[in-house]
Design a protein around this motif. Structure first.
Motif, short mmCIF file in Angstrom:
data_model
loop_
_atom_site.label_atom_id
_atom_site.label_comp_id
_atom_site.label_asym_id
_atom_site.label_seq_id
_atom_site.Cartn_x
_atom_site.Cartn_y
_atom_site.Cartn_z
N GLU A 15 34.22 56.94 21.92
CA GLU A 15 34.33 56.67 23.06
C GLU A 15 34.25 58.27 23.44
OE1 GLU A 15 37.33 54.19 23.34
OE2 GLU A 15 35.45 52.17 22.08
N THR A 16 35.01 59.47 22.92
CA THR A 16 35.13 60.33 23.74
C THR A 16 34.03 61.20 23.59
OG1 THR A 16 37.66 60.35 23.11
CG2 THR A 16 37.26 62.54 23.68
N ARG A 17 33.20 60.85 23.00
CA ARG A 17 32.60 62.51 23.22
C ARG A 17 31.64 62.10 23.85
NH1 ARG A 17 27.19 61.33 20.45
NH2 ARG A 17 25.93 63.46 19.52
N ILE A 49 30.86 72.82 19.77
CA ILE A 49 31.77 72.98 18.95
C ILE A 49 33.01 72.93 19.64
CG2 ILE A 49 32.27 75.87 18.64
CD1 ILE A 49 29.47 74.56 17.12
N MET A 50 32.71 73.14 21.47
CA MET A 50 33.70 72.23 21.97
C MET A 50 34.14 71.68 21.66
SD MET A 50 32.44 74.18 25.73
CE MET A 50 32.97 73.38 26.63
N PHE A 51 33.34 70.36 21.02
CA PHE A 51 33.90 68.93 20.69
C PHE A 51 35.33 69.08 19.81
CE2 PHE A 51 33.62 64.13 19.66
CZ PHE A 51 34.20 63.60 20.49
N ILE A 52 34.54 69.49 18.88
CA ILE A 52 35.08 70.07 17.07
C ILE A 52 36.37 70.56 17.30
CG2 ILE A 52 34.93 71.68 15.36
CD1 ILE A 52 32.14 71.03 15.34
N PHE A 111 43.23 71.39 27.34
CA PHE A 111 43.82 70.97 28.97
C PHE A 111 43.50 70.81 29.84
CE2 PHE A 111 45.90 73.00 25.10
CZ PHE A 111 46.27 72.01 23.61
N GLN A 112 42.81 71.37 30.34
CA GLN A 112 42.31 70.70 32.13
C GLN A 112 41.84 69.82 31.75
OE1 GLN A 112 40.15 74.82 32.65
NE2 GLN A 112 41.24 75.40 33.37
N LEU A 113 40.97 69.57 30.68
CA LEU A 113 39.97 68.03 30.55
C LEU A 113 41.31 67.00 30.00
CD1 LEU A 113 36.49 69.46 29.22
CD2 LEU A 113 36.71 68.84 31.45
N PHE A 114 41.85 67.21 28.69
CA PHE A 114 42.66 66.22 28.31
C PHE A 114 43.81 66.51 28.14
CE2 PHE A 114 38.45 66.32 26.68
CZ PHE A 114 38.39 64.11 26.06
#
Length: 119
Positions: A15-17, A49-52, A111-114
């Motif tokens: 879901e987060t992906r 890479i960002m998602f990892i 931290f800006q996105l989450f």
């Protein structure tokens, strides 16, 4: 003493992906295909890479080796729909450093996105 296990559900990852990819598409986030103007083409997309990196913060992982182990463990969900083998530990470490993600000092975009992941 029992070992602390950082776990996360495949559903949360999926879901987060999906939400992360939708956000990047909506904001026209550039996805570089190569290192610099003349460098080699990336086999693994930048967003992956960002998602990892996001997952490593969610799971409070503190070393590059542990980040790689997590990526391999959840690779089927992380790289769903991509015809890619798991990234090597060395290449993942280099790519994480390029986006300024360090296990003890995560990349600011996370931290800006989450904001809920901010300690």
């Amino acid at each position: 003493m029992s070992k602390k296990a950082n776990k996360i559900s495949n559903r949360w990852i999926s879901e987060t992906r999906h939400d992360f990819r939708a956000f990047l598409d909506e904001t026209d986030f550039p996805d570089p295909e190569r290192l610099g103007e003349r460098g080699p083409k990336f086999k693994y997309p930048e967003w992956l890479i960002m998602f990892i990196a996001i997952l490593s913060v969610k799971m409070k992982i503190k070393t590059y080796i542990q980040i790689h182990k997590m990526a391999v463990k959840y690779w089927d969900v992380i790289a769903q729909g991509l015809d890619l083998t798991p990234i090597s530990e060395r290449q993942l470490r280099e790519r994480l450093k390029k986006i300024l993600h360090f296990p003890t000092k995560p990349a600011a975009f996370i931290f800006q996105l989450f904001p809920e992941l901010d300690p």
